[in-house]
Scaffold this active site. Structure first.
Site, PDB file in Angstrom:
ATOM      1  N   SER A 159       0.819  -1.175  -0.039  1.00 45.25           N
ATOM      2  CA  SER A 159      -0.023   0.033   0.018  1.00 45.25           C
ATOM      3  C   SER A 159       0.770   1.211   0.111  1.00 45.25           C
ATOM      4  CB  SER A 159      -1.117  -0.108   1.131  1.00 45.25           C
ATOM      5  OG  SER A 159      -1.559   1.086   1.343  1.00 45.25           O
ATOM      6  N   TYR A 185       0.244  -0.115  10.733  1.00 45.63           N
ATOM      7  CA  TYR A 185      -0.053  -0.828   9.396  1.00 45.63           C
ATOM      8  C   TYR A 185       0.990  -0.375   8.425  1.00 45.63           C
ATOM      9  CZ  TYR A 185      -2.843  -0.449   5.126  1.00 45.63           C
ATOM     10  OH  TYR A 185      -3.354  -1.025   3.970  1.00 45.63           O
TER      11      TYR A 185
END
Length: 324
Positions: A159, A185
């Site tokens: 990501s 994350y």
């Protein structure tokens, strides 16, 4: 030689869909595993690869949800698996290895984003455990079938969230530093990209290539830990709660979000290539620094071969898994 982190001019772009990039591709006789293949972009990935003739295995933490989502695709094989549970990963891999000799595509798509602090049974922070370590173990266990294909690809869903931070090798599991869900994350998404760098360097000699992918910002179950206020502030949804679609600025539909995964998995344009971070159906630009404000491209921290090797060794230690 390593593949340069430079765009190749694929002819596709940010608005391309998975169906666009699969056009003309024949996957009959190909065996595929797609984690998270029963919701969001994983489900779209399964649908499109199946339409090209692939036989697909989907591991599922929620069997009832998976069976309902895949009810119109009865030939897709579903077995239970939880990325936070090493024993269940072993069982799933064994079932795949028992029923297929060669595995041609492994798409490590499943993930979790920004939950409250949770730990697996080993005490490992849940995002690093599920997003990276679970997929690392699964890849190692499926390695014999990947290597036998002599022409396999492994796709790791990363990501542009990797921009928020890299890997803190001194405190990966937030045992001493305060837990920040977005920093955790980012760490896991950097790990996904570095995993592809390391795996490709090992696997290319046996015909196994690896790629990492930024799919885009997409409204799926992945956002379940975000409030409506956060989604509005991030310009992911509008004031009416509807998704904002602007593919040139990372905001995509589910078919657009699955496109780079499918392109990396199947495109003949990538023959002989690997170990690169891709977005918008092309190899992404290498940014000059980790501090770049650019929301496109990949930062040095996520494609550093030294960090990739260090992460690979640590992952072997933490999981007990290896390619041997």
């Amino acid at each position: 030689m390593p593949t340069p982190q430079n765009a190749i001019g694929s002819g596709f772009g940010a608005a391309s869909t998975a169906q666009d990039v699969i056009h003309g591709i024949n996957l009959r006789g190909k065996n595929v595993v797609v984690t998270g293949g029963y919701s969001g972009i994983g489900l779209e990935t399964v649908r499109v690869l199946r339409s090209a003739g692939a036989k697909i295995f989907v591991p599922a933490r929620d069997m009832a949800k998976a069976e309902q989502a895949l009810r119109d695709m009865p030939d897709v094989v579903v077995h239970g698996m939880d990325l936070l549970d090493p024993a269940s990963i072993e069982r799933f891999a064994e079932r795949v290895l028992d029923t297929t000799d060669a595995l041609h595509l492994l798409i490590n798509n499943a993930g979790v984003m920004a939950p409250p602090l949770m730990r697996d049974g080993r005490g490992y922070e849940s995002q690093f455990s599920a997003n990276h370590l679970g997929h690392f173990q699964l890849t190692c266990r499926l390695w014999p079938a990947l290597a036998r294909s002599r022409d396999a690809r492994v796709i790791a869903l990363s990501s542009y969230g990797h921009r928020r931070g890299g890997i803190d090798f001194s405190d990966i599991h937030f045992e001493r530093r305060p837990y920040d869900p977005w920093l955790a994350y980012a760490q896991s998404k950097t790990a996904n990209a570095l995993f592809a760098v390391a795996l490709d360097s090992i696997g290319r000699h046996q015909g196994v290539r690896a790629f990492s992918v930024h799919p885009g910002a997409i409204i799926t179950d992945l956002v379940r830990y975000m409030s409506r206020e956060q989604l509005e502030a991030g310009q992911i949804i509008d004031k009416n709660g509807d998704p904002i679609i602007d593919p040139e600025n990372n905001k995509k539909t589910i078919p657009q979000g699955a496109s780079t995964t499918v392109w990396c998995a199947t495109s003949p344009q990538l023959l002989g290539m690997g170990g690169v971070y891709c977005a918008d159906c092309d190899i992404a630009e290498a940014l000059p620094s980790d501090d770049s404000a650019n929301l496109h491209g990949v930062r040095p921290r996520a494609i550093d071969p030294v960090a990739a090797g260090r992460l690979w060794q640590l992952s072997e230690q933490l999981t007990g898994a290896s390619l041997d």
